[in-house]
Design a protein around this motif. Structure first.
Motif, PDB file in Angstrom:
ATOM      1  N   THR A   1       0.868  -1.134  -0.006  1.00  0.00           N
ATOM      2  CA  THR A   1      -0.050  -0.033   0.045  1.00  0.00           C
ATOM      3  C   THR A   1       0.833   1.387  -0.126  1.00  0.00           C
ATOM      4  O   THR A   1       0.468   2.209  -0.652  1.00  0.00           O
ATOM      5  N   TRP A   2       1.950   1.392   0.783  1.00  0.00           N
ATOM      6  CA  TRP A   2       2.568   2.366   1.040  1.00  0.00           C
ATOM      7  C   TRP A   2       3.412   2.817  -0.411  1.00  0.00           C
ATOM      8  O   TRP A   2       3.381   3.769  -0.853  1.00  0.00           O
TER       9      TRP A   2
ATOM     10  N   ASP B   1       2.458   1.745  -3.357  1.00  0.00           N
ATOM     11  CA  ASP B   1       1.228   1.937  -4.197  1.00  0.00           C
ATOM     12  C   ASP B   1       1.115   3.358  -4.280  1.00  0.00           C
ATOM     13  O   ASP B   1       1.092   4.153  -5.436  1.00  0.00           O
ATOM     14  N   GLY B   2       1.061   3.965  -3.150  1.00  0.00           N
ATOM     15  CA  GLY B   2       0.891   5.182  -2.960  1.00  0.00           C
ATOM     16  C   GLY B   2       1.835   6.207  -3.396  1.00  0.00           C
ATOM     17  O   GLY B   2       1.534   7.200  -4.205  1.00  0.00           O
ATOM     18  N   HIS B   3       2.896   5.915  -3.390  1.00  0.00           N
ATOM     19  CA  HIS B   3       4.085   6.758  -3.939  1.00  0.00           C
ATOM     20  C   HIS B   3       4.105   6.371  -5.345  1.00  0.00           C
ATOM     21  O   HIS B   3       4.776   7.549  -6.191  1.00  0.00           O
TER      22      HIS B   3
ATOM     23  N   HIS C   1       1.533   8.513  -7.034  1.00  0.00           N
ATOM     24  CA  HIS C   1       1.851  10.091  -7.069  1.00  0.00           C
ATOM     25  C   HIS C   1       2.953  10.398  -8.037  1.00  0.00           C
ATOM     26  O   HIS C   1       2.741  11.429  -8.853  1.00  0.00           O
TER      27      HIS C   1
ATOM     28  N   PRO D   1       1.289  10.569  -0.772  1.00  0.00           N
ATOM     29  CA  PRO D   1       0.681  10.086   0.142  1.00  0.00           C
ATOM     30  C   PRO D   1       0.939  10.544   1.426  1.00  0.00           C
ATOM     31  O   PRO D   1       2.154  11.238   1.749  1.00  0.00           O
TER      32      PRO D   1
END
Length: 194
Positions: free
Chosen positions: A84-85, A87-89, A92, A100
């Motif tokens: 998840t971390w 994927d957020g980066h 972006h 994120p």
């Protein structure tokens, strides 16, 4: 053999993750990217089956089997958060999404965040303990399973150390520097909303 398989699973994790994110955001093929990301748990299944087959074929339980259980436990406890971390980066960097949110740095919001991370470690230790217990029952020879029993202690020792670190954020919360009180208050509110 098990150590090489653990290394292959770790490499495979990062390769699948990179490929999944590249398909989702760089190549604009979100379904293919999602399918690749959903293949991640299959690596742990392969490692679990290979470890069971190795034990069934008469291999003496040793540190490699214990390490495999801890690796699977860690992936179950922290894998989703890691994906998840990242994927957020990636969203972006390549997808135009807003950056994120960073973890809170101060006060109870930071302590709450550390508690959530520690929960992943607890889940990992519980999964590793369960797998090790299954292996002990599977081998069914008390003289051969002492190494597996010691890995249960290792899993809970790691969870205990991480728990003490997480607890330290509650006991001695880090305070924002004088110039950052507005930022700290905003982080505190963000931490409450999560």
């Amino acid at each position: 053999m098990i150590v090489a398989l653990i290394a292959a699973c770790e490499i495979g994790f990062w390769v699948l993750l990179a490929a999944g994110l590249a398909f989702r955001y760089v190549l604009r093929m979100p379904r293919t990217g999602l399918a690749l990301l959903l293949c991640e748990p299959l690596l742990e299944v392969v490692l679990l089956v290979a470890t069971a087959v190795d034990l069934r074929n008469g291999a003496d339980p040793n540190w490699t089997h214990g390490l495999a259980a801890l690796y699977i436990g860690y992936t179950v406890g922290h894998g989703h958060r890691t994906v998840t971390w990242l994927d957020g980066h990636a969203a972006h960097r390549f997808g135009g999404a807003p950056p994120p949110p960073k973890p809170p740095r101060y006060g109870t919001a930071r302590a709450r965040h550390e508690g959530k991370v520690w929960t992943g470690t607890l889940i990992g230790a519980a999964v590793a303990t369960g797998l090790l217990q299954l292996a002990i029952w599977y081998v069914d020879d008390p003289a051969r399973v002492t190494s597996l029993e010691s890995w249960r202690f290792t899993a809970w020792r790691a969870a205990g150390i991480h728990g003490l670190i997480a607890l330290s954020y509650w006991v001695w919360p880090r305070k924002a520097p004088a110039g950052e009180t507005g930022v700290a208050a905003e982080q505190e509110r963000e931490g409450v909303r999560r």
